[in-house]
Design a protein around this motif. Structure first.
Motif, PDB file in Angstrom:
ATOM      1  N   GLU B 164       1.012  -1.283   0.124  1.00  0.00           N
ATOM      2  CA  GLU B 164      -0.269   0.429   0.064  1.00  0.00           C
ATOM      3  C   GLU B 164       1.073   1.471   0.272  1.00  0.00           C
ATOM      4  O   GLU B 164       0.195   2.507   0.380  1.00  0.00           O
ATOM      5  CB  GLU B 164      -0.923   0.576   1.335  1.00  0.00           C
ATOM      6  CG  GLU B 164      -1.778  -0.998   1.204  1.00  0.00           C
ATOM      7  CD  GLU B 164      -3.208  -0.688   0.258  1.00  0.00           C
ATOM      8  OE1 GLU B 164      -3.240  -0.057   0.291  1.00  0.00           O
ATOM      9  OE2 GLU B 164      -3.319  -1.945  -0.247  1.00  0.00           O
ATOM     10  N   ARG B 165       1.801   0.791  -0.570  1.00  0.00           N
ATOM     11  CA  ARG B 165       3.106   2.432  -0.157  1.00  0.00           C
ATOM     12  C   ARG B 165       2.938   3.240   0.986  1.00  0.00           C
ATOM     13  O   ARG B 165       3.368   3.826   0.995  1.00  0.00           O
ATOM     14  CB  ARG B 165       2.892   3.039  -1.347  1.00  0.00           C
ATOM     15  CG  ARG B 165       2.875   2.608  -2.841  1.00  0.00           C
ATOM     16  CD  ARG B 165       2.795   3.495  -4.002  1.00  0.00           C
ATOM     17  NE  ARG B 165       2.192   2.285  -5.385  1.00  0.00           N
ATOM     18  CZ  ARG B 165       2.679   2.764  -6.316  1.00  0.00           C
ATOM     19  NH1 ARG B 165       3.501   3.540  -6.479  1.00  0.00           N
ATOM     20  NH2 ARG B 165       2.460   1.598  -7.107  1.00  0.00           N
ATOM     21  N   LEU B 166       2.723   2.162   2.356  1.00  0.00           N
ATOM     22  CA  LEU B 166       1.963   3.280   3.703  1.00  0.00           C
ATOM     23  C   LEU B 166       3.775   3.189   4.328  1.00  0.00           C
ATOM     24  O   LEU B 166       4.371   4.079   5.042  1.00  0.00           O
ATOM     25  CB  LEU B 166       1.493   2.617   4.128  1.00  0.00           C
ATOM     26  CG  LEU B 166       0.248   2.937   3.939  1.00  0.00           C
ATOM     27  CD1 LEU B 166      -1.622   1.665   4.028  1.00  0.00           C
ATOM     28  CD2 LEU B 166      -0.447   5.111   3.626  1.00  0.00           C
ATOM     29  N   ILE B 167       5.031   2.147   3.787  1.00  0.00           N
ATOM     30  CA  ILE B 167       6.219   3.196   4.298  1.00  0.00           C
ATOM     31  C   ILE B 167       6.345   3.692   4.364  1.00  0.00           C
ATOM     32  O   ILE B 167       6.861   3.449   3.161  1.00  0.00           O
ATOM     33  CB  ILE B 167       7.119   1.212   4.631  1.00  0.00           C
ATOM     34  CG1 ILE B 167       6.420   0.179   4.895  1.00  0.00           C
ATOM     35  CG2 ILE B 167       8.545   0.925   5.289  1.00  0.00           C
ATOM     36  CD1 ILE B 167       6.152  -0.100   6.529  1.00  0.00           C
ATOM     37  N   ASP B 168       7.242   4.445   4.814  1.00  0.00           N
ATOM     38  CA  ASP B 168       8.374   5.503   4.753  1.00  0.00           C
ATOM     39  C   ASP B 168       9.992   4.739   4.630  1.00  0.00           C
ATOM     40  O   ASP B 168      10.382   6.089   4.082  1.00  0.00           O
ATOM     41  CB  ASP B 168       7.918   6.950   5.598  1.00  0.00           C
ATOM     42  CG  ASP B 168       6.648   7.707   5.079  1.00  0.00           C
ATOM     43  OD1 ASP B 168       6.396   8.159   4.552  1.00  0.00           O
ATOM     44  OD2 ASP B 168       6.051   7.342   6.394  1.00  0.00           O
ATOM     45  N   GLU B 169       9.850   4.598   5.606  1.00  0.00           N
ATOM     46  CA  GLU B 169      10.956   3.740   5.970  1.00  0.00           C
ATOM     47  C   GLU B 169      11.329   2.610   6.428  1.00  0.00           C
ATOM     48  O   GLU B 169      11.174   2.272   7.485  1.00  0.00           O
ATOM     49  CB  GLU B 169      12.357   5.253   6.475  1.00  0.00           C
ATOM     50  CG  GLU B 169      11.835   4.870   7.910  1.00  0.00           C
ATOM     51  CD  GLU B 169      13.263   6.011   8.108  1.00  0.00           C
ATOM     52  OE1 GLU B 169      13.512   7.281   7.447  1.00  0.00           O
ATOM     53  OE2 GLU B 169      13.743   6.372   9.562  1.00  0.00           O
ATOM     54  N   MET B 170      13.067   1.937   5.892  1.00  0.00           N
ATOM     55  CA  MET B 170      12.720   0.329   6.113  1.00  0.00           C
ATOM     56  C   MET B 170      14.310   0.025   6.603  1.00  0.00           C
ATOM     57  O   MET B 170      15.166   0.968   5.448  1.00  0.00           O
ATOM     58  CB  MET B 170      11.955  -0.543   5.356  1.00  0.00           C
ATOM     59  CG  MET B 170      12.100  -1.906   5.563  1.00  0.00           C
ATOM     60  SD  MET B 170      10.842  -3.471   4.473  1.00  0.00           S
ATOM     61  CE  MET B 170      11.924  -3.069   3.345  1.00  0.00           C
ATOM     62  N   HIS B 171      14.107  -0.340   7.461  1.00  0.00           N
ATOM     63  CA  HIS B 171      15.677  -0.488   8.270  1.00  0.00           C
ATOM     64  C   HIS B 171      15.657  -2.065   7.831  1.00  0.00           C
ATOM     65  O   HIS B 171      15.193  -2.832   8.974  1.00  0.00           O
ATOM     66  CB  HIS B 171      16.697   0.237   9.202  1.00  0.00           C
ATOM     67  CG  HIS B 171      17.405  -0.622  10.072  1.00  0.00           C
ATOM     68  ND1 HIS B 171      17.428  -1.615  11.616  1.00  0.00           N
ATOM     69  CD2 HIS B 171      19.117  -1.362   9.465  1.00  0.00           C
ATOM     70  CE1 HIS B 171      18.740  -1.836  11.434  1.00  0.00           C
ATOM     71  NE2 HIS B 171      19.211  -1.478  10.125  1.00  0.00           N
ATOM     72  N   LEU B 172      16.648  -2.821   7.290  1.00  0.00           N
ATOM     73  CA  LEU B 172      17.236  -4.241   7.855  1.00  0.00           C
ATOM     74  C   LEU B 172      18.332  -4.722   7.648  1.00  0.00           C
ATOM     75  O   LEU B 172      18.690  -3.827   7.391  1.00  0.00           O
ATOM     76  CB  LEU B 172      16.325  -5.009   5.973  1.00  0.00           C
ATOM     77  CG  LEU B 172      15.228  -4.801   5.811  1.00  0.00           C
ATOM     78  CD1 LEU B 172      14.909  -4.972   3.889  1.00  0.00           C
ATOM     79  CD2 LEU B 172      14.244  -4.737   5.936  1.00  0.00           C
ATOM     80  N   ALA B 173      18.523  -5.774   8.499  1.00  0.00           N
ATOM     81  CA  ALA B 173      19.597  -6.431   8.906  1.00  0.00           C
ATOM     82  C   ALA B 173      19.855  -7.769   7.836  1.00  0.00           C
ATOM     83  O   ALA B 173      18.779  -8.638   8.374  1.00  0.00           O
ATOM     84  CB  ALA B 173      19.820  -6.214  10.604  1.00  0.00           C
TER      85      ALA B 173
END
Lengths: 215, 215
Positions: B164-173
């Motif tokens: 839904e394109r709702l995430i603004d930023e995502m930190h993945l490890a």
């Protein structure tokens, strides 16, 4: 003993080994070029592929150099050699790499189309194997004369060798790039069940290098 | 403006956010524990989750600390709160984290089962949202009072918000571990098409940290 290796195979963050819409203009698929930034600046790439001096001597170079060490023969999937069926049937097509490809050893290309070997400059000869992955491996091992055999890709070819537990070690470079679609290396492939585990991780700003080996 | 964030979400090399066979003994699935090695030693994890002093102050700590900064509310998928339908229907189950969970803000749990809110020690209250991801986001934003909202997982929940394109930023490890099976974060999700790109990569021996943002 002679190993079957994968080296310097580059994946996107979302697990694709090449971008979508592979063609003559985009041999690595759309966006695929950005995957390989880590290698373009290395001393090995400049020397082996561009025939130029200079280049980095950092961790990326370490992995690039290692990728050419002790290789006696290569195996390539069909898309690594030619982009389309039309090119396959066109005997004037001799791969992407010009008259002197960066292999300098026998290269066994998997295909369903018979074709006579092509002797290139600099020690590279392309052989076309219609008998499948086991036949290609057998021929490559014989040609490698005790040295290792490297599977260059693409994803489908690597997956076939992994599924048969034939790959001894695999170096992947994971680039900080999202491709969105393409061929997924790992989807549906249970690597631990096949006996593989990650044994090393070293990262640079341009890529995370991991080694995966069979226990 | 208040952001919708994902932080410290950990993936295996083969793209899984949790191992197979999640249950009470293995809340992260079989093998899932090895994914999170990078965080266990950090100062933030020790303080926020274990209530202990000490811990590392390296890059892993930087990302662990960032993951708790300016968070006004959380959203969790159902499996993040309870392992089985049985536990869902058992009112004595109050999550995995004991009497004082490491949230200290309102937490909105997505579910199909109505349940009264649970007020925990230390500022955490669990609210159960049966109206779907948009309803949960609306409620979480109101509760966050201008601060950011963090989606804790799992994979299915994150994918819904990304779609839904709702995430603004995502930190993945990304951890140097192969899980083989599990829930794939990226399979079939065309991140560039959704407007996402990788904007930062920093690696340690235990994990490669990447930031993904919407353009």
């Amino acid at each position: 003993m002679s190993k079957l290796r994968i080296n310097a195979f580059t994946l996107s963050l979302d697990g694709y080994g090449a971008g979508p819409d592979q063609d003559l203009q985009n041999p690595l698929g759309v966006g695929g070029q950005s995957l390989h930034k880590w290698v373009f600046g290395t001393r090995t790439f400049r020397k082996m592929v561009l025939g130029q001096d200079g280049g980095t001597t950092d961790t990326n170079e370490t992995f690039a150099a290692r990728s050419f060490e002790n290789i006696g023969a290569w195996i390539l999937g069909r898309n690594m050699f030619a982009p389309t069926r039309g090119k396959w049937l066109d005997d004037s097509w001799k791969g992407w790499w010009g008259d002197n490809p960066p292999y300098h050893v026998p290269v066994f290309v998997l295909t369903h189309h018979e074709r006579a070997p092509i002797i290139m400059e600099g020690g590279t000869t392309f052989y076309f194997v219609t008998g499948g992955i086991h036949s290609a491996l057998e021929q490559a091992r014989a040609a490698a004369n005790g040295k290792d055999v490297r599977v260059g890709g693409g994803v489908a070819t690597i997956r076939q060798y992994l599924e048969e537990r034939l790959i001894d070690e695999m170096h992947l470079a994971i680039s900080p790039v999202l491709l969105g679609t393409g061929e997924s290396l790992f989807a549906g492939l249970d690597m631990p069940k096949l006996g593989y585990q990650c044994t090393e991780q070293v990262a640079t700003e341009l890529a995370t290098h991991v080694m995966i080996e069979r226990a």
